[in-house]
Design a protein around this motif. Structure first.
Motif, short mmCIF file in Angstrom:
data_model
loop_
_atom_site.label_atom_id
_atom_site.label_comp_id
_atom_site.label_asym_id
_atom_site.label_seq_id
_atom_site.Cartn_x
_atom_site.Cartn_y
_atom_site.Cartn_z
N GLN A 1 -6.90 0.59 -14.30
CA GLN A 1 -8.13 1.12 -14.91
C GLN A 1 -8.02 2.58 -15.28
OE1 GLN A 1 -10.50 -0.08 -11.66
NE2 GLN A 1 -10.46 1.89 -10.64
N ASP A 2 -7.04 3.30 -14.74
CA ASP A 2 -6.84 4.71 -15.09
C ASP A 2 -5.77 4.89 -16.15
OD1 ASP A 2 -8.76 5.58 -13.21
OD2 ASP A 2 -7.27 5.40 -11.60
N GLY A 3 -5.26 3.78 -16.71
CA GLY A 3 -4.26 3.86 -17.76
C GLY A 3 -2.83 4.01 -17.27
N ARG A 4 -2.62 3.89 -15.97
CA ARG A 4 -1.27 4.00 -15.41
C ARG A 4 -0.55 2.66 -15.46
NH1 ARG A 4 -3.27 6.47 -9.85
NH2 ARG A 4 -4.45 4.57 -10.16
N GLU A 5 0.75 2.70 -15.71
CA GLU A 5 1.55 1.48 -15.69
C GLU A 5 1.93 1.14 -14.26
OE1 GLU A 5 3.84 1.93 -19.95
OE2 GLU A 5 4.98 1.95 -18.11
N ILE A 6 1.68 -0.09 -13.90
CA ILE A 6 2.06 -0.58 -12.59
C ILE A 6 3.16 -1.61 -12.84
CG2 ILE A 6 1.29 -1.70 -10.47
CD1 ILE A 6 -0.15 1.00 -11.13
N PRO A 7 4.41 -1.28 -12.50
CA PRO A 7 5.52 -2.19 -12.78
C PRO A 7 5.43 -3.47 -11.95
CG PRO A 7 6.29 -0.28 -11.57
CD PRO A 7 4.84 -0.06 -11.85
N ILE A 8 5.92 -4.56 -12.53
CA ILE A 8 5.97 -5.84 -11.86
C ILE A 8 7.43 -6.26 -11.76
CG2 ILE A 8 5.27 -8.27 -11.94
CD1 ILE A 8 2.96 -7.34 -13.77
N SER A 9 7.90 -6.43 -10.54
CA SER A 9 9.29 -6.82 -10.33
C SER A 9 9.39 -8.32 -10.05
CB SER A 9 9.89 -6.05 -9.14
OG SER A 9 9.27 -6.48 -7.93
N ASP A 10 10.58 -8.82 -10.12
CA ASP A 10 10.84 -10.22 -9.82
C ASP A 10 10.41 -10.54 -8.38
OD1 ASP A 10 11.88 -12.80 -10.38
OD2 ASP A 10 13.72 -12.29 -9.28
N ALA A 11 10.67 -9.63 -7.47
CA ALA A 11 10.29 -9.84 -6.06
C ALA A 11 8.77 -9.92 -5.91
CB ALA A 11 10.85 -8.72 -5.20
N MET A 12 8.04 -9.12 -6.65
CA MET A 12 6.57 -9.15 -6.58
C MET A 12 6.04 -10.50 -7.06
SD MET A 12 5.84 -5.35 -8.03
CE MET A 12 4.08 -5.29 -7.82
N ILE A 13 6.62 -11.02 -8.13
CA ILE A 13 6.20 -12.32 -8.64
C ILE A 13 6.54 -13.41 -7.63
CG2 ILE A 13 6.63 -14.04 -10.44
CD1 ILE A 13 6.98 -11.64 -12.36
N GLU A 14 7.74 -13.36 -7.08
CA GLU A 14 8.15 -14.36 -6.09
C GLU A 14 7.24 -14.33 -4.86
OE1 GLU A 14 10.15 -17.52 -4.75
OE2 GLU A 14 10.59 -16.56 -6.65
N ASN A 15 6.91 -13.15 -4.38
CA ASN A 15 6.01 -13.03 -3.23
C ASN A 15 4.64 -13.60 -3.54
OD1 ASN A 15 7.97 -11.80 -1.68
ND2 ASN A 15 7.26 -9.73 -2.10
N SER A 16 4.15 -13.35 -4.73
CA SER A 16 2.84 -13.87 -5.13
C SER A 16 2.85 -15.39 -5.20
CB SER A 16 2.43 -13.31 -6.49
OG SER A 16 2.28 -11.92 -6.41
N LEU A 17 3.91 -15.94 -5.77
CA LEU A 17 4.02 -17.39 -5.86
C LEU A 17 4.12 -18.03 -4.48
CD1 LEU A 17 6.42 -17.75 -8.90
CD2 LEU A 17 3.97 -18.24 -8.83
N GLN A 18 4.85 -17.41 -3.58
CA GLN A 18 4.94 -17.93 -2.22
C GLN A 18 3.59 -17.88 -1.51
OE1 GLN A 18 8.12 -15.88 -0.21
NE2 GLN A 18 9.70 -16.90 -1.43
N ALA A 19 2.85 -16.81 -1.74
CA ALA A 19 1.53 -16.68 -1.12
C ALA A 19 0.57 -17.74 -1.63
CB ALA A 19 0.96 -15.28 -1.38
N LEU A 20 0.73 -18.15 -2.89
CA LEU A 20 -0.15 -19.15 -3.49
C LEU A 20 0.35 -20.58 -3.30
CD1 LEU A 20 -0.97 -17.38 -6.85
CD2 LEU A 20 -2.53 -17.77 -4.93
N GLN A 21 1.53 -20.74 -2.75
CA GLN A 21 2.17 -22.05 -2.66
C GLN A 21 1.29 -23.10 -1.97
OE1 GLN A 21 5.95 -21.90 -0.75
NE2 GLN A 21 6.50 -23.96 -1.31
N ASP A 22 0.62 -22.76 -0.90
CA ASP A 22 -0.20 -23.73 -0.18
C ASP A 22 -1.67 -23.65 -0.55
OD1 ASP A 22 2.02 -24.72 1.20
OD2 ASP A 22 1.91 -23.09 2.65
N THR A 23 -1.97 -22.95 -1.61
CA THR A 23 -3.35 -22.79 -2.05
C THR A 23 -3.74 -23.97 -2.94
OG1 THR A 23 -3.03 -20.42 -2.03
CG2 THR A 23 -4.93 -21.20 -3.20
N SER A 24 -4.97 -24.38 -2.84
CA SER A 24 -5.41 -25.52 -3.65
C SER A 24 -5.46 -25.13 -5.13
CB SER A 24 -6.77 -26.01 -3.20
OG SER A 24 -7.79 -25.13 -3.63
#
Length: 61
Positions: A25-48
């Motif tokens: 919201q302040d216009g700053r770039e927040i980088p997204i790494s492969d590890a961040m995506i993998e962690n997010s997918l693992q966290a959502l793995q058991d979610t409905s």
């Protein structure tokens, strides 16, 4: 995105293996790494699926 921001983003992605970025919201770039995506997918793995759809719906509005 300005040319300066685009060039900076490209340098950061090449140097740090970032896959992309979001702009906060302040216009700053927040980088997204492969590890961040993998962690997010693992966290959502058991979610409905219904819960994930509701999150996506809420984010779209």
């Amino acid at each position: 995105m300005s040319q300066h921001t685009s060039a900076k983003f490209q340098r950061n992605t090449e140097q740090n293996n970032y896959l992309g970025a979001i702009i906060d919201q302040d216009g700053r770039e927040i980088p997204i790494s492969d590890a961040m995506i993998e962690n997010s997918l693992q966290a959502l793995q058991d979610t409905s699926a219904e819960f994930i759809c509701r999150l996506a719906q809420r984010a779209a509005n």
